[in-house]
Write a protein that holds these residues in place. Structure first.
Motif, PDB file in Angstrom:
ATOM      1  N   ASN A 175       0.012 -10.173  -1.359  1.00 58.79           N
ATOM      2  CA  ASN A 175       0.096  -9.103  -2.258  1.00 58.79           C
ATOM      3  C   ASN A 175      -1.354  -9.372  -3.106  1.00 58.79           C
ATOM      4  O   ASN A 175      -2.038 -10.347  -2.850  1.00 58.79           O
ATOM      5  CB  ASN A 175       1.121  -9.420  -3.292  1.00 58.79           C
ATOM      6  CG  ASN A 175       1.316 -10.736  -3.989  1.00 58.79           C
ATOM      7  OD1 ASN A 175       0.100 -11.369  -4.462  1.00 58.79           O
ATOM      8  ND2 ASN A 175       2.398 -11.314  -3.813  1.00 58.79           N
ATOM      9  N   VAL A 176      -1.402  -8.542  -3.965  1.00 57.95           N
ATOM     10  CA  VAL A 176      -2.973  -8.400  -4.730  1.00 57.95           C
ATOM     11  C   VAL A 176      -3.138  -9.896  -5.441  1.00 57.95           C
ATOM     12  O   VAL A 176      -4.261 -10.195  -5.325  1.00 57.95           O
ATOM     13  CB  VAL A 176      -3.078  -7.351  -5.915  1.00 57.95           C
ATOM     14  CG1 VAL A 176      -4.233  -7.383  -6.810  1.00 57.95           C
ATOM     15  CG2 VAL A 176      -2.797  -5.923  -4.998  1.00 57.95           C
ATOM     16  N   SER A 177      -2.111 -10.594  -6.016  1.00 57.86           N
ATOM     17  CA  SER A 177      -2.292 -11.645  -6.799  1.00 57.86           C
ATOM     18  C   SER A 177      -2.779 -12.798  -5.821  1.00 57.86           C
ATOM     19  O   SER A 177      -3.391 -13.785  -6.354  1.00 57.86           O
ATOM     20  CB  SER A 177      -1.024 -11.901  -7.298  1.00 57.86           C
ATOM     21  OG  SER A 177      -0.515 -11.366  -8.421  1.00 57.86           O
ATOM     22  N   ALA A 178      -2.755 -12.682  -4.410  1.00 53.20           N
ATOM     23  CA  ALA A 178      -3.021 -13.790  -3.550  1.00 53.20           C
ATOM     24  C   ALA A 178      -4.311 -13.903  -3.553  1.00 53.20           C
ATOM     25  O   ALA A 178      -4.995 -15.138  -3.415  1.00 53.20           O
ATOM     26  CB  ALA A 178      -2.492 -13.485  -2.143  1.00 53.20           C
ATOM     27  N   TRP A 201      -6.465  -2.420   2.428  1.00 47.93           N
ATOM     28  CA  TRP A 201      -5.023  -3.129   2.248  1.00 47.93           C
ATOM     29  C   TRP A 201      -4.419  -2.482   0.872  1.00 47.93           C
ATOM     30  O   TRP A 201      -3.533  -2.148   0.906  1.00 47.93           O
ATOM     31  CB  TRP A 201      -5.336  -4.676   1.900  1.00 47.93           C
ATOM     32  CG  TRP A 201      -3.756  -5.240   2.021  1.00 47.93           C
ATOM     33  CD1 TRP A 201      -3.155  -5.948   3.196  1.00 47.93           C
ATOM     34  CD2 TRP A 201      -3.128  -5.520   0.885  1.00 47.93           C
ATOM     35  NE1 TRP A 201      -2.075  -6.422   2.688  1.00 47.93           N
ATOM     36  CE2 TRP A 201      -1.850  -6.235   1.422  1.00 47.93           C
ATOM     37  CE3 TRP A 201      -3.023  -5.230  -0.387  1.00 47.93           C
ATOM     38  CZ2 TRP A 201      -0.914  -6.473   0.613  1.00 47.93           C
ATOM     39  CZ3 TRP A 201      -2.197  -5.279  -1.213  1.00 47.93           C
ATOM     40  CH2 TRP A 201      -1.095  -6.097  -0.617  1.00 47.93           C
ATOM     41  N   ASN A 202      -5.386  -2.510  -0.137  1.00 45.37           N
ATOM     42  CA  ASN A 202      -4.904  -1.871  -1.504  1.00 45.37           C
ATOM     43  C   ASN A 202      -4.405  -0.371  -1.398  1.00 45.37           C
ATOM     44  O   ASN A 202      -3.355  -0.153  -1.929  1.00 45.37           O
ATOM     45  CB  ASN A 202      -5.944  -1.943  -2.436  1.00 45.37           C
ATOM     46  CG  ASN A 202      -5.295  -1.707  -3.802  1.00 45.37           C
ATOM     47  OD1 ASN A 202      -4.757  -2.570  -4.552  1.00 45.37           O
ATOM     48  ND2 ASN A 202      -6.027  -0.581  -4.225  1.00 45.37           N
ATOM     49  N   PHE A 203      -5.084   0.550  -0.751  1.00 43.67           N
ATOM     50  CA  PHE A 203      -4.738   1.898  -0.552  1.00 43.67           C
ATOM     51  C   PHE A 203      -3.459   1.991   0.091  1.00 43.67           C
ATOM     52  O   PHE A 203      -2.498   2.546  -0.160  1.00 43.67           O
ATOM     53  CB  PHE A 203      -5.894   2.678   0.183  1.00 43.67           C
ATOM     54  CG  PHE A 203      -5.661   4.142   0.381  1.00 43.67           C
ATOM     55  CD1 PHE A 203      -5.604   4.923  -0.590  1.00 43.67           C
ATOM     56  CD2 PHE A 203      -5.434   4.524   1.670  1.00 43.67           C
ATOM     57  CE1 PHE A 203      -5.361   6.275  -0.717  1.00 43.67           C
ATOM     58  CE2 PHE A 203      -5.136   5.870   1.692  1.00 43.67           C
ATOM     59  CZ  PHE A 203      -5.145   6.711   0.477  1.00 43.67           C
ATOM     60  N   ILE A 204      -3.265   1.477   1.277  1.00 40.37           N
ATOM     61  CA  ILE A 204      -2.220   1.546   2.319  1.00 40.37           C
ATOM     62  C   ILE A 204      -1.104   0.938   1.593  1.00 40.37           C
ATOM     63  O   ILE A 204       0.092   1.552   1.322  1.00 40.37           O
ATOM     64  CB  ILE A 204      -2.362   0.801   3.508  1.00 40.37           C
ATOM     65  CG1 ILE A 204      -3.451   1.222   4.178  1.00 40.37           C
ATOM     66  CG2 ILE A 204      -1.009   0.702   4.321  1.00 40.37           C
ATOM     67  CD1 ILE A 204      -3.826   0.682   5.604  1.00 40.37           C
ATOM     68  N   HIS A 205      -1.187  -0.223   0.668  1.00 37.30           N
ATOM     69  CA  HIS A 205      -0.052  -0.665   0.066  1.00 37.30           C
ATOM     70  C   HIS A 205       0.384   0.244  -1.338  1.00 37.30           C
ATOM     71  O   HIS A 205       1.559   0.437  -1.404  1.00 37.30           O
ATOM     72  CB  HIS A 205      -0.450  -2.049  -0.680  1.00 37.30           C
ATOM     73  CG  HIS A 205       0.567  -2.728  -1.577  1.00 37.30           C
ATOM     74  ND1 HIS A 205       1.797  -3.102  -0.960  1.00 37.30           N
ATOM     75  CD2 HIS A 205       0.584  -2.668  -2.885  1.00 37.30           C
ATOM     76  CE1 HIS A 205       2.486  -3.882  -2.167  1.00 37.30           C
ATOM     77  NE2 HIS A 205       1.785  -3.416  -3.102  1.00 37.30           N
ATOM     78  N   SER A 206      -0.530   1.048  -1.735  1.00 40.15           N
ATOM     79  CA  SER A 206      -0.355   1.937  -2.834  1.00 40.15           C
ATOM     80  C   SER A 206       0.312   3.155  -2.388  1.00 40.15           C
ATOM     81  O   SER A 206       1.403   3.529  -2.806  1.00 40.15           O
ATOM     82  CB  SER A 206      -1.708   2.442  -3.499  1.00 40.15           C
ATOM     83  OG  SER A 206      -1.465   3.586  -4.408  1.00 40.15           O
TER      84      SER A 206
END
Length: 602
Positions: free
Chosen positions: A188-191, A209-214
């Motif tokens: 996750n982003v925190s990692a 990664w951030n865009f797909i997760h969003s």
């Protein structure tokens, strides 16, 4: 493996491009730049795992393809992936420069209004971005074609029934880089957060990664499902809960005390005999209630840790079907006690014996701007339990040691974990039995004993006379099992004690919520709390006694001499006590509607 590392390297080069494009980069020193790449590599590898999965499956199901066919297909597939990776990466360059956050689902909303969308990008360097996009495609296509040509070798024919299972097993191993390793919390982003500098943390995030997760997360939240009233009516109904602050009772003997905030995992009133709970579970806490101020009508906002931390540190209510902490782009818009105390001149720190990557806690902690964050990796492995991390007494000892070398005033928050399942604690059994409740009670007893030992040692420290200690819970909990009343699951203790208190020990029976902690504390410190719009000063006599909590698609409301629990699915009361009228229900519905809309708007 070669293909996986190829994508990882390509994404790292994209990060170089990101740093070149952003003006904040020049503010970073060399060690921070190295940290961006070192920590970001995990997310690069995770993204590369996704990009490698489809080619790996192709090879697994067609192991007898000719070398030429295989290479051609891989080149075509890789080129399509390159287009997507480059498109997201280039768009992210300008989105971050303009808005200060990575590309997510937000800009896609502008596509509903083409004219406004065109106006939004009018000032962007379109020619430069197109040039960068084409350059990435050309260079990437050349590099991956060479990589594929080098790695795809002529193979001898193999038996399909033997080769395919073996290759599928290798493909399945991609789950390790995709989830970021074998640790408890998946990627996750925190990692990848590692620095007190916000931009450094953002730079470590892989935009793709951030865009797909969003996009995946956005499917969960559409329009507000709790539109009970005409526009503006719900907000108007809530105004009665928020009254101007009058001259509240001052509880402190010093104007700017140290504050130690202890958030106790799974701690409810059901574990405290003085609050109608089980006897013998928390004897140290009950002893301490005679030394401080016991708030005996406080209720948890939610039923999970990440919801409780948000409620306590940001004064933001829990949502029935969402958790704002799991969405860092939204959580970053919340006010925080960490920020407020730091602005007031406090040295701030956060202690947790577990993994702060869990549920994106780490990103939220950095948003709090804590000067120091101490977590699982900062403790010896021998002090860990089998699942979560360092035992409570170990963390308490670390806090005592650190505070003696910390400049005052300090604001220190400790989120405990030993009373979390699997309830493993380093002490002889007090409540015999292997059932879940016995294990829970035993863990709670250990957590209580650790607290008592900490307070005893704290009283011997030179900072004790100038310190306020606040102890409360992180969320409601079903254990220990008692009467079937969900309200009791959310009833939690809150205790203020320490040398900084001037008030005599007493019980404060005004109804309040976890969300009220920020305003109540800040007003006692003569600090502004207007940013915490959902937080109410419990000690303000003008405020109506009220508490709201949310659980899975339902909510509860507690007011003097009455309370109820409401189910959103059936649109009816699950339980109630006292005289409940339609106005009470509508107040709860208004709170749910407005708080969820605020969540959506962030």
């Amino acid at each position: 493996m070669t293909y996986l590392l190829g994508w990882s390297s390509w994404l790292a080069l994209n990060r170089v491009l990101f740093l070149w494009y952003q003006p904040q980069t020049h503010q970073l020193d060399f060690s921070t730049l190295l940290g961006i790449f070192a920590h970001g590599f995990r997310m690069d590898l995770s993204t590369a795992g996704y990009l490698t999965a489809l080619p790996a499956l192709l090879i697994a199901f067609l192991p007898n393809w000719s070398t030429r066919k295989l290479a051609t297909t891989l080149r075509l597939l890789t080129f399509v992936e390159l287009i997507l990776v480059a498109l997201i990466g280039v768009a992210d360059l300008e989105v971050f420069r303009t808005w200060g956050f990575h590309l997510d689902i937000t800009p896609l909303h502008y596509l509903k209004s083409p004219r406004e969308a065109a106006a939004s990008v009018a000032s962007s360097p379109i020619f430069l971005l197109i040039t960068v996009f084409l350059a990435l495609l050309l260079v990437g296509d050349y590099a991956f074609n060479r990589l594929i040509q080098w790695s795809v070798k002529p193979l001898q024919p193999v038996r399909l029934w033997l080769a395919t299972p073996a290759l599928l097993g290798v493909t399945a191993a991609l789950i390790i880089p995709i989830r970021g390793g074998t640790q408890l919390a998946p990627m996750n982003v925190s990692a990848v957060y590692f620095s007190p500098t916000a931009f450094a943390n953002y730079a470590a995030v892989t935009p793709q990664w951030n865009f797909i997760h969003s996009c995946l997360e956005s499917n969960k939240f559409g329009s507000n499902p709790y539109n009970f009233f005409p526009k503006g009516q719900a907000d108007q109904a809530l105004q009665a809960l928020y009254q101007p602050v009058s001259q509240t009772q001052s509880l402190l003997a010093v104007p700017k005390p140290n504050v130690i905030f202890i958030i106790w995992e799974s701690f409810t009133a059901k574990s405290v005999a003085a609050l109608g709970g089980r006897t013998g579970v928390t004897p140290q806490f009950e002893k301490l209630t005679h030394e401080g101020l016991l708030f005996n009508q406080v209720y948890a906002s939610g039923d999970r840790s990440e919801k409780g931390l948000i409620a306590l540190l940001s004064g933001f209510p829990a949502q029935a079907t969402a958790s704002i902490m799991t969405l860092p782009s939204k959580a970053a818009k919340l006010p925080t006690l960490g920020q407020a105390m730091k602005k007031a001149g406090y040295q701030t720190s956060f202690y947790y014996g577990g993994e702060t990557e869990f549920a994106n806690i780490k990103s939220y902690l950095y948003h709090n701007q804590f000067d120091r964050i101490v977590a699982k990796s900062d403790f010896e492995r021998s002090d860990w339990n089998s699942k979560w991390g360092a035992h409570d007494h170990v963390v308490y000892n670390r806090i005592l040691s650190d505070l003696n070398a910390t400049k005052q005033p300090f604001f220190t928050t400790f989120f405990t974990l030993s009373s979390h399942e699997p309830f493993e604690v380093p002490m002889p059994t007090v409540f015999p039995g292997d059932d879940e409740e016995s294990l829970f009670l035993n863990a709670m007893y250990y957590a209580d004993r650790s607290l008592g030992e900490f307070i005893a040692q704290a009283k011997k420290q030179p900072w004790w006379s100038n310190t306020l200690i606040i102890v409360t819970a992180d969320h409601g909990h079903r254990l220990p099992a008692m009467a079937a009343d969900k309200m009791r699951d959310f009833h939690i203790p809150m205790l203020w004690l320490g040398g900084a208190l001037k008030s005599k020990p007493q019980t404060i029976d005004r109804i309040g919520s976890q969300t009220d902690l920020p305003a109540t504390l800040l007003h006692q410190l003569s600090l502004n709390a207007t940013d915490f719009k959902w937080s109410r000063d419990i000690l303000n006599p003008n405020n109506r006694s009220f508490a709201y909590f949310a659980f899975n698609n339902g909510f509860g409301v507690i007011q003097p001499r009455r309370h109820f629990v409401y189910d959103n699915t059936s649109r009816r009361l699950i339980s109630s006590e006292g005289q409940i009228d339609q106005q009470d229900i509508e107040l709860g519905e208004a709170y749910e509607e407005e708080s969820y809309q605020d969540f959506l708007d962030k």
